[in-house]
Design a protein around this motif. Sequence first.
Motif, PDB file in Angstrom:
ATOM      1  N   ARG A 381       0.820  -1.221   0.000  1.00 35.27           N
ATOM      2  CA  ARG A 381       0.000   0.000   0.000  1.00 35.27           C
ATOM      3  C   ARG A 381       0.850   1.266   0.000  1.00 35.27           C
ATOM      4  NH1 ARG A 381      -0.146  -2.438   4.813  1.00 35.27           N
ATOM      5  NH2 ARG A 381       0.193  -1.277   6.734  1.00 35.27           N
ATOM      6  N   ARG A 382       2.042   1.220   0.605  1.00 30.88           N
ATOM      7  CA  ARG A 382       2.890   2.422   0.601  1.00 30.88           C
ATOM      8  C   ARG A 382       3.390   2.719  -0.812  1.00 30.88           C
ATOM      9  NH1 ARG A 382       3.990   4.135   5.622  1.00 30.88           N
ATOM     10  NH2 ARG A 382       3.726   2.677   7.358  1.00 30.88           N
ATOM     11  N   ARG A 383       3.760   1.681  -1.533  1.00 32.73           N
ATOM     12  CA  ARG A 383       4.258   1.896  -2.900  1.00 32.73           C
ATOM     13  C   ARG A 383       3.126   2.233  -3.868  1.00 32.73           C
ATOM     14  NH1 ARG A 383       9.045  -2.451  -4.306  1.00 32.73           N
ATOM     15  NH2 ARG A 383      10.457  -1.854  -2.623  1.00 32.73           N
ATOM     16  N   GLY A 385       0.385   3.747  -3.143  1.00 34.07           N
ATOM     17  CA  GLY A 385      -0.235   5.040  -2.844  1.00 34.07           C
ATOM     18  C   GLY A 385      -1.745   4.928  -2.820  1.00 34.07           C
TER      19      GLY A 385
END
Length: 625
Positions: A381-383, A385
């Motif tokens: 989810r961080r990559r 976005g």
Amino acid sequence: MKHVRLLVLSEDLARAVLALAEVQCFHPDPRPPEDESLVADPGQRFREVYHLARARLDKIAQLIQFPPPSTLEPLHAVELDAIERLNVWLGQLWDEVSGYEEDFRRIADEERLIQDQRTALQDFAQLNIDLALLRARTRFLRIHVGLVPRENLRQLADALSLTDSLVHVYLERGEQAHVVIVGPNEPEDTSLDAVLNAAGFQALPIPEGLDRAPAELEREFTARLADLAEQRSRLNKTLHRWSEPLRPRLSEAERILTLAAPFVGLDDAVRSRGHIARLAGWVPTSALPELRQRLDVVLGGIYDLTLRDPAPQERSLVPTVPVKNRLLAPFAMLVRQYGIPAYGEIDPTPLFAASFLLMFGSMFGDLGQGAVIALTAFGLRRRLGRFWPFGLLAGFSSMGFGALYGSIFGYEELLPALWMSPLQDPLLMLTLALAWGVCFIVTACLIAIYNRLANGQGREALFGQHGVLNLVFYLALVAGAVQVAGGQGLGTFPSILALLSLGGLAGYAWHHQQQAPLGERVLVVAIETLETLISYVSNTLSFLRVAAFSLNHVALSIAVFTLADMMGTFGSVLTIILGNLFVLVLEGGIVMIQVMRLEYYEGFSRYFVGTGLAFRPIRLGGESS
């Protein structure tokens, strides 16, 4: 959306703009005011000084690291005098900082020169010869150093042997060969030059300063680079000590420019005359109470706010507020790839999200593989976005249909199906896919009709492409096809409806071809009428791929398990794991593309114009939302 005209006292203008930026609901209207007496631009000088100060602060920030302002409080309007004083101080500071910038640039230039010389030295190191000998002219020999395409090397060597010259290849890199060519120095003889030109020879100049032994040069390069690194370190320390007392003031400068940015973002939307200033823009109806409340607090009720609905000729200028739901945000991003909904046009994002997930899940229904997709999206989810909810929902959809089909990692026996496996009744799957396609196309036509009526295009809504007559014709065609499938014939009522609607479409097309010759009119009307019939039939059949891919998914799983049964225990486990990965990556990607194709071509092309204007309110910092 309402068009807003705000009149304030000129001395209150900066505070009014700050209030608009706080509420974040004011999209500037850059058109000139209807009142021609409001011609003065009170923000021109402010914008000029702001841009100059911003440029200076950005250049200083490249050399001096300072923390961003922790808060913009206390909020206050930035007057022209304040930003002019700030600009003067930044100018004086830049005069001092630019000396450090020149020193850093000189060090970087010297490092770049050394690196270039080092690269050249590495190329010539294969020669193991004093490079001064190659540069020097001799009485009896001509020496050429350069590059030749490798494919021409043999022909060049054969040709040089006829001119009493020699070629030595000292390095081959990529498609090029580095060569030294030595031949007799005969000024009148140009044959060697002709041979070199024919072979695509490119001379390679030997840089100055490389006349000494390579090892000695390398030691010198290393020492010079170390010295430059030391110079940079000392310069950084000096700059750090010098700038230490300046950092709080630079943070304050950043805060002031952030507060001033909304006024700059207004650009042509603000005009004035004497003591009166006027702002114009677009505000969502739901945000008007908050806007009034804030203006009352900031301006003490001394303002005039005039509202009106957008005029029909202004629809192309009215911005559209984007979807703010977090789960729908990734689908809204995909919709924006096609276009932004125009004002009054139905935003297709909710329908797009629902139909996309429904089709993806039905085409790629597997409880285990869907869980892998959902977990992968959540883990990355961080990559990913704002896009990660898209993968998560797609995985959930696949899991839901996997439970209906009773499929988990391709196994059809481990989990009892809540409904049935697609292969148990392929005909039913195809029928359901066609029914889904009919519902999808009818919904798209209804939205297209509504959009045209909302934009005052009544005739287009009735006679235009995907209008009322098209829909009546399509529904009659579907009703007739259902009766034919039931063995009852086409039916009288569907036939009459289809012929009447088709006649109406032909008449409309005939009316639009009045300027064309008779033969051309007949031909165009016949082709357009036939195209209408063919397109609706073919577009409906396109949805058969929904069922086809659900069957294909089961068939691929069967193929994987058939291969696994031919292996030993370890090979069987490995084949099932690799097979599931293959299905996930390859079939998952293909299904995604097919669903996007159905959404864009069968859906958006019918009802979505996408020529709207994005809603970009002014706000603190000046960045649009």
